[in-house]
Design a protein around this motif. Structure first.
Motif, PDB file in Angstrom:
ATOM      1  N   LEU A 158       3.237  -8.765  -2.082  1.00  0.00           N
ATOM      2  CA  LEU A 158       4.221  -9.328  -1.156  1.00  0.00           C
ATOM      3  C   LEU A 158       4.233  -8.583   0.171  1.00  0.00           C
ATOM      4  CD1 LEU A 158       7.201  -9.953  -3.619  1.00  0.00           C
ATOM      5  CD2 LEU A 158       5.690 -11.666  -2.594  1.00  0.00           C
ATOM      6  N   VAL A 159       4.252  -7.244   0.093  1.00  0.00           N
ATOM      7  CA  VAL A 159       4.309  -6.445   1.320  1.00  0.00           C
ATOM      8  C   VAL A 159       3.013  -6.566   2.104  1.00  0.00           C
ATOM      9  CG1 VAL A 159       4.487  -4.096   2.234  1.00  0.00           C
ATOM     10  CG2 VAL A 159       5.990  -4.829   0.370  1.00  0.00           C
ATOM     11  N   GLY A 160       1.883  -6.475   1.407  1.00  0.00           N
ATOM     12  CA  GLY A 160       0.588  -6.519   2.089  1.00  0.00           C
ATOM     13  C   GLY A 160       0.262  -7.861   2.689  1.00  0.00           C
ATOM     14  N   THR A 161       0.821  -8.922   2.115  1.00  0.00           N
ATOM     15  CA  THR A 161       0.514 -10.277   2.597  1.00  0.00           C
ATOM     16  C   THR A 161       1.491 -10.762   3.648  1.00  0.00           C
ATOM     17  OG1 THR A 161      -0.403 -10.818   0.416  1.00  0.00           O
ATOM     18  CG2 THR A 161       0.081 -12.651   1.890  1.00  0.00           C
ATOM     19  N   PHE A 162       2.783 -10.484   3.437  1.00  0.00           N
ATOM     20  CA  PHE A 162       3.795 -11.102   4.279  1.00  0.00           C
ATOM     21  C   PHE A 162       4.527 -10.144   5.218  1.00  0.00           C
ATOM     22  CE2 PHE A 162       3.569 -13.661   0.338  1.00  0.00           C
ATOM     23  CZ  PHE A 162       3.114 -14.849   0.893  1.00  0.00           C
ATOM     24  N   TRP A 163       4.404  -8.851   5.010  1.00  0.00           N
ATOM     25  CA  TRP A 163       5.159  -7.910   5.851  1.00  0.00           C
ATOM     26  C   TRP A 163       4.246  -7.095   6.766  1.00  0.00           C
ATOM     27  CZ3 TRP A 163       6.182  -2.450   6.148  1.00  0.00           C
ATOM     28  CH2 TRP A 163       7.342  -2.127   6.879  1.00  0.00           C
ATOM     29  N   LEU A 164       3.144  -6.629   6.250  1.00  0.00           N
ATOM     30  CA  LEU A 164       2.210  -5.863   7.080  1.00  0.00           C
ATOM     31  C   LEU A 164       1.358  -6.792   7.931  1.00  0.00           C
ATOM     32  CD1 LEU A 164       0.888  -3.178   4.538  1.00  0.00           C
ATOM     33  CD2 LEU A 164       2.485  -2.818   6.421  1.00  0.00           C
ATOM     34  N   ASP A 165       0.927  -6.276   9.075  1.00  0.00           N
ATOM     35  CA  ASP A 165      -0.013  -7.022   9.896  1.00  0.00           C
ATOM     36  C   ASP A 165      -1.357  -7.140   9.169  1.00  0.00           C
ATOM     37  OD1 ASP A 165       1.874  -7.206  11.892  1.00  0.00           O
ATOM     38  OD2 ASP A 165       1.164  -5.412  12.943  1.00  0.00           O
ATOM     39  N   ARG A 166      -2.097  -8.154   9.500  1.00  0.00           N
ATOM     40  CA  ARG A 166      -3.414  -8.362   8.898  1.00  0.00           C
ATOM     41  C   ARG A 166      -4.358  -7.234   9.293  1.00  0.00           C
ATOM     42  NH1 ARG A 166      -8.321 -10.715  10.375  1.00  0.00           N
ATOM     43  NH2 ARG A 166      -9.355 -12.032   8.795  1.00  0.00           N
ATOM     44  N   ARG A 167      -5.108  -6.731   8.323  1.00  0.00           N
ATOM     45  CA  ARG A 167      -6.128  -5.716   8.571  1.00  0.00           C
ATOM     46  C   ARG A 167      -7.510  -6.336   8.394  1.00  0.00           C
ATOM     47  NH1 ARG A 167      -1.905  -4.029   9.957  1.00  0.00           N
ATOM     48  NH2 ARG A 167      -1.082  -1.910   9.748  1.00  0.00           N
ATOM     49  N   ASP A 168      -8.527  -5.676   8.945  1.00  0.00           N
ATOM     50  CA  ASP A 168      -9.879  -6.231   8.895  1.00  0.00           C
ATOM     51  C   ASP A 168     -10.510  -6.127   7.509  1.00  0.00           C
ATOM     52  OD1 ASP A 168      -9.959  -6.863  11.669  1.00  0.00           O
ATOM     53  OD2 ASP A 168     -10.371  -4.750  12.128  1.00  0.00           O
ATOM     54  N   ILE A 169     -10.045  -5.182   6.707  1.00  0.00           N
ATOM     55  CA  ILE A 169     -10.604  -4.985   5.376  1.00  0.00           C
ATOM     56  C   ILE A 169      -9.539  -4.362   4.476  1.00  0.00           C
ATOM     57  CG2 ILE A 169     -11.523  -2.666   5.879  1.00  0.00           C
ATOM     58  CD1 ILE A 169     -13.973  -3.418   4.148  1.00  0.00           C
ATOM     59  N   VAL A 170      -9.606  -4.680   3.191  1.00  0.00           N
ATOM     60  CA  VAL A 170      -8.691  -4.111   2.208  1.00  0.00           C
ATOM     61  C   VAL A 170      -9.495  -3.331   1.181  1.00  0.00           C
ATOM     62  CG1 VAL A 170      -6.967  -4.578   0.426  1.00  0.00           C
ATOM     63  CG2 VAL A 170      -7.025  -5.992   2.499  1.00  0.00           C
ATOM     64  N   LEU A 171      -9.053  -2.101   0.907  1.00  0.00           N
ATOM     65  CA  LEU A 171      -9.611  -1.299  -0.166  1.00  0.00           C
ATOM     66  C   LEU A 171      -8.510  -1.031  -1.182  1.00  0.00           C
ATOM     67  CD1 LEU A 171     -11.199  -0.325   2.598  1.00  0.00           C
ATOM     68  CD2 LEU A 171     -12.108   1.439   1.082  1.00  0.00           C
ATOM     69  N   ALA A 172      -8.883  -0.918  -2.429  1.00  0.00           N
ATOM     70  CA  ALA A 172      -7.944  -0.505  -3.466  1.00  0.00           C
ATOM     71  C   ALA A 172      -8.665   0.458  -4.383  1.00  0.00           C
ATOM     72  CB  ALA A 172      -7.428  -1.700  -4.255  1.00  0.00           C
ATOM     73  N   THR A 173      -7.915   1.407  -4.928  1.00  0.00           N
ATOM     74  CA  THR A 173      -8.555   2.457  -5.705  1.00  0.00           C
ATOM     75  C   THR A 173      -7.977   2.532  -7.109  1.00  0.00           C
ATOM     76  OG1 THR A 173      -9.140   4.814  -5.679  1.00  0.00           O
ATOM     77  CG2 THR A 173      -6.983   4.230  -4.825  1.00  0.00           C
ATOM     78  N   SER A 174      -8.852   2.777  -8.066  1.00  0.00           N
ATOM     79  CA  SER A 174      -8.451   2.943  -9.457  1.00  0.00           C
ATOM     80  C   SER A 174      -7.971   4.390  -9.657  1.00  0.00           C
ATOM     81  CB  SER A 174      -9.659   2.640 -10.356  1.00  0.00           C
ATOM     82  OG  SER A 174     -10.594   3.688 -10.312  1.00  0.00           O
ATOM     83  N   PRO A 175      -7.612   4.866 -10.891  1.00  0.00           N
ATOM     84  CA  PRO A 175      -8.094   4.286 -12.139  1.00  0.00           C
ATOM     85  C   PRO A 175      -7.390   3.012 -12.577  1.00  0.00           C
ATOM     86  CG  PRO A 175      -6.756   6.217 -12.601  1.00  0.00           C
ATOM     87  CD  PRO A 175      -6.938   6.169 -11.111  1.00  0.00           C
TER      88      PRO A 175
END
Length: 417
Positions: free
Chosen positions: A104-121
């Motif tokens: 919700l925050v990344g899609t509708f509240w933050l501005d669009r970024r050129d790339i998204v990374l996500a990290t495990s584990p």
């Protein structure tokens, strides 16, 4: 200052400073360097509560909080606090909660970024990052630090076949649907490719260190100076959990304590984790006075303890799932010029062999570890050789500056197509 020619980055993670530990440290080292190169970097994470499940001082578990951290824009979301010792269901609820709120925050509240990374584990952060990236129509990179569910099964935390199957399905989905997968150890690439990923879409960006941070001339004092000066100290600095398999230390210490010739050898534990209290109690029950439990220390003090030590002790469980594990403490010890006694298999042993900076033993083999400790204690010349070799190797091959720059180049090429 952001460079308009470099892609803006959104990183989704459960861990980030002020939390401590290998995960937070790695991400801080990468993101602050990306910011210094000119990337506009935003980290989306939870209110800090690791490892105790208690919200850190200065934070109030707000729905949203935004702050600057060395040039990085850090956005924290409301957490459902849980510690590693809590039931896995409670932790699972925390992971799913963050997945939902991050989307919700990344899609509708933050501005669009050129790339998204996500990290495990946790693959749940990956699901959040993947969803944000697809809704925003930007590339997605899934970074793997530990393999799930393999590591969970090996640690005995999950034995429910339905849960294991679900985690495996999520992980394999991310491996095959991410635009790129970034791994920190060579052995992880095999797992990702076997799951169906294109080998050309798998990046290798290892962990590393800020070698100036661990340089001997920058080390300071410690509170336990006398303890370290009066003994031959093997330090263990980091998480004390199931994956580290540290029960073997009790057997090694007991054998050393029974021999007058080696009564000055001391194991010093600096850190915390789900097995810390248990290990402490068991050492006390066996009257082992050659093990010192010094508790958790801030990252800023780690070089001080390393430089006051004579050697480093590093160990992982013997399970096959941990053969791809290369502990951050291995790089840190190399950077601090410490000879190493390593109980591990797989990629970590390969690193130590290339560095020629210590003695590798079979994990869990108390006899082999005992002999390695004795050998280092008795051979000052060999310790010196190992210390010089290790420092040289890690500076040449595992510098965060070089890793971050190479990673940045890959990100730019992916965004530019």
């Amino acid at each position: 200052m952001a460079d308009d020619n470099l892609p803006s980055i959104l990183l989704v993670s459960f861990r980030y400073p002020p939390e401590t530990g290998a995960a937070a440290t790695r991400l801080e080292d990468l993101t602050t360097r990306w910011a210094s190169l000119g990337h506009d970097v935003t980290v989306l994470t939870t209110t800090p509560d690791y490892p105790d499940g208690e919200v850190y001082d200065g934070y109030h578990n707000e729905w949203l909080r935004r702050e600057q951290h060395d040039g990085v824009d850090v956005v924290t979301t409301k957490s459902l606090p849980a510690s590693p010792s809590d039931h896995i269901l409670r932790r699972a609820i925390k992971y799913v909660w963050f997945t939902a709120i991050a989307v919700l925050v990344g899609t509708f509240w933050l501005d669009r970024r050129d790339i998204v990374l996500a990290t495990s584990p946790q693959p749940f952060a990956g699901l959040a990052g993947f969803t944000i990236a697809r809704l925003r129509r930007v590339p997605f990179v899934f970074e793997i630090r530990d393999l799930w569910p393999e590591s969970l099964v090996a640690m005995g935390e999950v034995d429910n076949t339905a849960v294991i199957s679900l985690l495996e399905t999520i992980s394999n989905f991310l491996y095959t649907h991410a635009d790129r997968v970034s791994v920190v150890a060579p052995g992880m690439k095999e797992t990702v490719v076997e799951a169906g990923a294109d080998p050309d879409d798998v990046w290798l960006h290892t962990n590393g260190i800020d070698h100036t941070f661990f340089a001997r001339e920058n080390a300071g004092g410690i509170d336990e100076t006398e303890l370290f000066e009066d003994n031959f100290v093997l330090s263990y600095i980091g998480t004390v959990g199931k994956a580290q398999g540290l029960d073997v230390v009790l057997d090694v210490a007991e054998q050393l304590q029974a021999t007058d010739e080696y009564d000055d050898i001391l194991f010093a534990f600096i850190g915390f984790g789900s097995r810390y209290d248990d290990l402490t109690q068991r050492a006390e029950a066996r009257n082992l006075d050659n093990i010192a439990f010094l508790g958790r220390r801030p990252m800023s003090e780690v070089p001080n303890y390393l430089h006051h030590s004579d050697a480093a002790f590093i160990h992982t469980e013997s399970e096959e799932a941990f053969e791809t594990m290369i502990p951050m403490k291995l790089y840190e010890a190399l950077g601090a010029r410490l000879p190493i006694v390593l109980g591990a298999s797989g990629d970590a042993v390969e690193i130590l062999s290339r560095a020629d900076a210590g003695i590798a033993t079979t994990p869990g083999d108390a006899g082999a570890i005992l002999e390695a400790v004795k050998e280092l204690r008795e051979n000052a010349t060999k310790r010196q050789e190992f210390s010089e070799n290790g420092r040289r190797y890690v500076v040449e091959n595992h510098s965060w500056d070089a890793i971050a720059e190479a990673y940045s180049d890959k990100i730019r090429c992916l965004v530019e197509g």
